[in-house]
Design an enzyme around this catalytic site. Structure first.
Site, PDB file in Angstrom:
ATOM      1  N   GLY A 153       0.829  -1.204   0.000  1.00  0.00           N
ATOM      2  CA  GLY A 153       0.000   0.000   0.000  1.00  0.00           C
ATOM      3  C   GLY A 153       0.856   1.241   0.000  1.00  0.00           C
ATOM      4  CG  ASN A 155      -4.610  -6.881   4.344  1.00  0.00           C
ATOM      5  OD1 ASN A 155      -5.196  -6.442   3.355  1.00  0.00           O
ATOM      6  ND2 ASN A 155      -3.717  -7.846   4.265  1.00  0.00           N
ATOM      7  N   GLY A 156      -8.091  -6.349   4.363  1.00  0.00           N
ATOM      8  CA  GLY A 156      -9.188  -7.229   3.937  1.00  0.00           C
ATOM      9  C   GLY A 156     -10.373  -6.415   3.457  1.00  0.00           C
TER      10      GLY A 156
END
Lengths: 470, 470, 470, 470
Positions: free
Chosen positions: D34, D108-109
């Site tokens: 990211g 995260n997800g």
């Protein structure tokens, strides 16, 4: 930690093709009410667009921002904040996408029971983003079940105590609200578009109307909720109190001299303060000089009443930046000198009356008197165009703690010695109210909050004054 | 392409442990003389350290810059430039590491024969970095064979015609120079360090001395070269002219009112212009109001002489930024309104005398008159505290071309009609010089350059006026 | 103070409607030759427009800059500078408005007799702006009386000793020049515009031609001056030397692997170095791994020659910023670890050959060996695809002083112990030249400068090596 | 509007005196997950300190920020966002000062039922600040009455469906959570402080442990909640599912090659994909070249299996900036050329196998094939080290809509024609799973989510795929 709140300016415009631009100009003319952050929210095809930033209005808004904001309605806010952190989070207008409507909110004032309300709301699961007292109203509205914003506001406002001049916008209306005491100013006007149409405008001060070419109509009444929507204009009194509590300091210092505040010309009032001061504290002298720019109108009044010539004995540096270098090897009275330069050519061997609007801590006045003496003045008579400041404000003004207000501890004579003046004179509280009364037959002493001078706070303070009591 | 030059301010200090810091403050107090760029060069163990930047003094100099500059001597410069390009290349002080010494040079003025000199130097192989006329002197010094800087300067200066107040620093001396006409001001003073030591200071205006706590001693004489080095102080007259040509506009507009310029208090002179104006152009009226801030001292004088009350009829926005948004749907007279707001509460139904220091193109005055009328004034009488401006300046002032000076084409009556005033009155040239003479017995008309009013340029113009002739 | 100079890249294009844009792209593809500053000068209707800045090409040039540059011809420069000060002053192309023509100049190399030339020029009155050796040529041209630029150059260049690949532009021609030794690369090509017209391009490396879609034609010859103007193309040999001194390090490290330099593919040469290294320094092992990215081509060659599998045993962090935080509590071998991560999954219990292009101080190699051991390698054999570096470069490359070159003091065995490898092997000088020869039948050892390996400097050094001698 | 979510990386450290600094380094090593924003929240004497910013980790965190963050525990986040607006509002870790504890959360997800949950929460009065699905968990926790964070989390997590690897911090504990499917990686390790003490660390990838010198211990199990507080370490399984759904794309593309993900070396897996690809799609050729850098490990595997030499036929520009100028006059295949340069010296007259990790839209592959042909290759055989991509991801990966996935519409032969390759070959799904199985005896096909290849989404999609169905 005491929660010191801030001065602010609010603005709103409804039904104008250049809403964002005019909001920007309106805020610009009220920059003196807050220099830390500025923000505008517009209504554009049912959606809110917002732009906020740290700094002056002219720094925060660029052409590209205004183009993006667009819209037919807009509300805006300028803010002076004392807390260094989270400046942008606390910048207003606050916005939220509530279940029933998007909402944007600009607030001038201070909710004195905010700690209690905040704790209640957090226990019920509300997540606060900033430390701003204004956010409480957002959560009260969000918790309310009704889809009727006016009803939700009516229910929510009764829980608030304190000072609030509010401009609110949803997806279909703009709302202006003033607390039942009328602490802070809020005026309404209109701007002509063509022969048959006009836009509705609201602002903290009338100087905002002057710049955008709008006409001042009236004040929003204390306890009034005024709103405009597609159907037209509406007003209701949501709460009534027998007396008013207009902030007298708006006339003494906050407002721009070219504004009409609480129905009176600020410039005219300040000049009258100067005239009254001359009557109360006359002294033989060669010159009357103002501390620029705050003492200017009062010193003109003083000169006219006393017949002593008005002169510019202190010249102000036009380019004072926000922060600047400090001399490591102290230049005497440097802090004031960087802004103000008393000129020998005017002051040498003269008896001087120097006039300021107010005296808070006394440190600056002391330096000014010292500089005037260094410039050769024979006598220095300091005159203050307001009474001794003895109490802090809890209604939306950034003031020092009580212990730092010199007049809360010392007599006028002692203060005079501290600042080093040959004589020191304040305007009396009676004189202050006499001016306000003589200005307008309809205004009486009971219409103003002068708690900073007389300690009579119109509301419960919910413990905000505890730090000061110690 | 005409070469329009700029106003500037210069500063120098010799033998002070905080040289860089005091230079910075000195420039800061002369910020009104130039806002585009600022620079300081210090002398530190025989080497030059410099820092220059675009913007205001308070933006250009940070603590880290001052720490790096250090030094026991420093010269500095502020500059107002009209050309957008190469701002930093032209920023002063100019510096060069010449064969015999490093040199730094700060200049206020304009060399009228610079085109000719530049062409000569280029033909001989000199490479110019900027478009600045000041760079010519660097190259004249560089071409000179002598290792004696004072000798090299003496030879070089005779080639220059025009206006130059210079502060120069090498590796072992600081030099202050004024052209033989004395166009631009340059003063000398001293700042006490302890009982036995003091630093030598030079500056364009005395207000720089006030801020740093230095004492004004005297002007550098026209045609004088004054220098300080390890051996002490020295002065010589390198050129003599029978008459002086002090710039009268320094007294009318450029200098800060709290400065002593050409031996006179600027504030006192401006008030006298106002008094003389009252005598020459009296009219019945209710109020005298200044155009803020330029008309302030003259309007106080006018009021005192005429007995007509002085009021603040126009309020200035304190937060005017450099650039700002423009309304796409024109607000009437917007350009002026963003800065100045005439207040109805003062002006309504009044006969008003409005005073400004000068009138150049007439466009701003026209807007101001219009705004005063919109605020309800019954009559508007405009008074200008200087004579009609008929010629451009070629001696270091940024002025419009002759064709844009309204008084070069139209009569006072016509200008009055253009600006929309009921009456328009200027100070007469005779009145102007009468004030200057009455101020000081020793000063006569022939001591001033008033070419912008009477067209009598003291020097050959070397074709600079050709563009205007067309 | 020793004068360490820098690597650079130069570019030029003549007769193309998008000259500025293609120059920008050309520089972008040569960013590896200099990351500190970038600049472009265009020729637009007989005038020069320039834009220079500190930083990467993609930071320095914005669309607005390119629009302003415009032009039908352009020259550009990227620069890696070791001196912190005056970055922008020294940024190239250098420009000057000389008496006969405006001139812009981009230089890759280093003039070894610059101190002497500079002193001469200063004594004759030239004012130097920066500390750049390139500025000397500007002043030599400015002092020349002739209005014929080619003649002035021919006379001036004979005074220069050292390395110079130059691209120069006046108001009517673009000139490419390479010093008589041919130290630095300089190639020429053409870019098709339509069926009948094409633009002329020059660049340090052919990868610049690849990106802009131009065709490589040939090298500018050592001692050649090539120019294009309205009349067409011209070439002359201004100086002849019997031998060449192409920089061998361009093939070892500087140039991009996809460039053709001195007539050879850099990638192919590096792979050949790897093959030769395998032949000279064979050892039994499980894996060959490169130090990314510099050891990549050589390790592929080594693997192919030796038959030992090639693996990526060290992974490079793709997001290494220029500056970054340092751990106060030292993480072991942090400085290298932030860039390179040896992976246990590949290296554990393996005999590893690790290959880099060169070994200068040894400190980084030591950390890499240590990290490979931490990752579990059983044996670590370091191989260097060039000979031991024993001398600094004075021809335009930024190298450490001799005393910091580990191979100038220690034997291969000692260096191997220092870096902690089980064995250390270098490519031999003989092997190096064998590769260069086998690559091309026409190239012989005498065509290259390998002074950094054999200490044989082709030119007098004018004392530049004195600091090292001590 | 479809709600496309993003890749992210999370990090946490508990009980280390340099918590903020190590968190910063941990994020730095996971920058590939990211690049849009980065943030860290520390725990310092019971209070949360946070710093977030737009940009790379090395831009966002300065020494002064780390000094202010301090703390003994820290969690951090890097984020890649596709929506331009509100970048900073959506930046993580999200923080809130809830009634019972302050909370910070890094995710995260992607929560696939977030629209439904958000609407419910807004109806109940929650005010959302951003558009981030992660904010839902904050409000679920805020609405929960319990003062026990683990209990509140257990109740809240059962409402969430989708992918979530979470690191959470309150005033007294740090918690790591992985969804019951185990979509995204989350590993746990420890960093030694001295002989008896160590800090606990969690991260998305093991490469974060490598950089900070911590040891990898194990994965957080699917459905596991692991926490550390003053009393020690705790773990519980809050939800159990029979099968796993590890994201196969982590091995194909997302993770760094030097990480161990889902128990396997990413580099080794990718090389195996290359070997399997060679077995499945063999073709006669002279060279195997990777598309840098994504095809590098697979091409090494392909070369080793096939015996065809590995070469660097395409060179990557090391200085590709984020945004850069575009040529107005199109240079052919410019978009790819600015990053990748195929070299004629390697490719001319050769039969080339070019290998990439995946093929999504086909536009880039088409350009690469074209550039390889321009460089003179005789044949171009493209090989993809994963199966055809036929479905978007809804579990936290930014993928194009189904309609833009070329393999969802066209056959391999058609795609081969589109990209212009002589032959095109993909890895088979069977081959993919065979590699995963052969890598580890314990891993079976049912442990991976390969929905992007086979369309079998493990969870209900709550309408997220509706846009694609049309």
């Amino acid at each position: 930690m005491k929660s010191w709140k801030e001065e602010c300016g609010v603005f709103g415009i409804w039904n104008h093709p250049e809403a964002a631009r005019l909001a920007c100009l309106g805020l610009y003319s009220m920059q003196h009410r807050g220099q830390e952050s500025a923000g505008i929210v517009t209504l554009k095809e049912g959606e809110h667009i917002h732009h906020k930033g740290i700094g002056l209005v002219s720094d925060v808004f660029r052409e590209a921002d205004l183009a993006r904001l667009g819209g037919q309605a807009a509300i805006g806010h300028v803010r002076y904040s004392t807390t260094g952190q989270n400046l942008l989070t606390n910048a207003q207008p606050l916005t939220a996408d509530l279940y029933h409507w998007p909402i944007a909110l600009a607030h001038n004032g201070n909710i004195v029971n905010h700690d209690m309300l905040r704790s209640d709301l957090k226990e019920r699961g509300s997540i606060f983003q900033g430390t701003n007292d204004t956010e409480i109203l957002l959560h009260l509205l969000s918790q309310h079940r009704s889809s009727d914003l006016v009803a939700a506001l009516t229910d929510s406002l009764v829980k608030l105590e304190g000072a609030y001049s509010l401009v609110i916008m949803s997806n279909d209306k703009m709302i202006a609200i003033r607390d039942p005491w009328g602490f802070r100013p809020l005026v309404i006007g209109r701007k002509k578009i063509d022969e048959t149409t006009w836009a509705r405008v609201v602002a903290s001060e009338t100087c905002a109307f002057d710049l955008i070419g709008a006409q001042f109509e009236r004040e929003i009444e204390p306890g009034e909720m005024f709103w405009v929507d597609e159907k037209g204009e509406h007003s209701k009194i949501f709460s009534h109190r027998e007396r008013r509590a207009h902030c007298i300091f708006e006339h003494i210092y906050f407002s721009r001299p070219d504004s009409i505040v609480f129905g009176e010309s600020v410039y005219a009032t300040r000049k009258q303060f100067g005239r009254q001061l001359a009557r109360e504290t006359s002294v033989e002298a060669d010159l009357v000089i103002p501390v620029p720019d705050s003492g200017l109108p009062a010193s003109i009044g003083y000169s006219q009443e006393s017949g002593i010539p008005f002169e510019l004995g202190i010249i102000k540096n036009q380019y004072v930046g926000r922060t600047f270098i400090q001399p490591t090897q102290a230049i005497r009275d440097f802090g004031v000198k960087i802004k103000l330069n008393p000129q020998t050519a005017v002051l040498k061997d003269k008896k001087v009356i120097v006039i300021d609007d107010s005296l808070v801590r006394g440190t600056t006045s002391r330096k000014i008197v010292s500089l005037i003496r260094q410039a050769g003045a024979k006598e220095v008579h300091m005159r203050i165009a307001s009474p001794p400041t003895v109490g802090p404000c809890y209604y939306g003004v950034d003031t020092p703690q009580k212990s730092q207000l010199i007049a809360s501890k010392y007599s006028v004579e002692e203060i005079g010695q501290y600042v080093g003046a040959d004589t020191l004179g304040y305007l009396s509280i009676e004189g202050l109210f006499q001016v306000m009364q003589s200005n307008s037959k309809t205004i009486t002493k009971s219409k103003y909050c002068a708690a900073c001078f007389d300690g009579k706070y119109p509301t419960d303070l919910f413990g905000l004054d505890e730090g000061d009591a110690k």
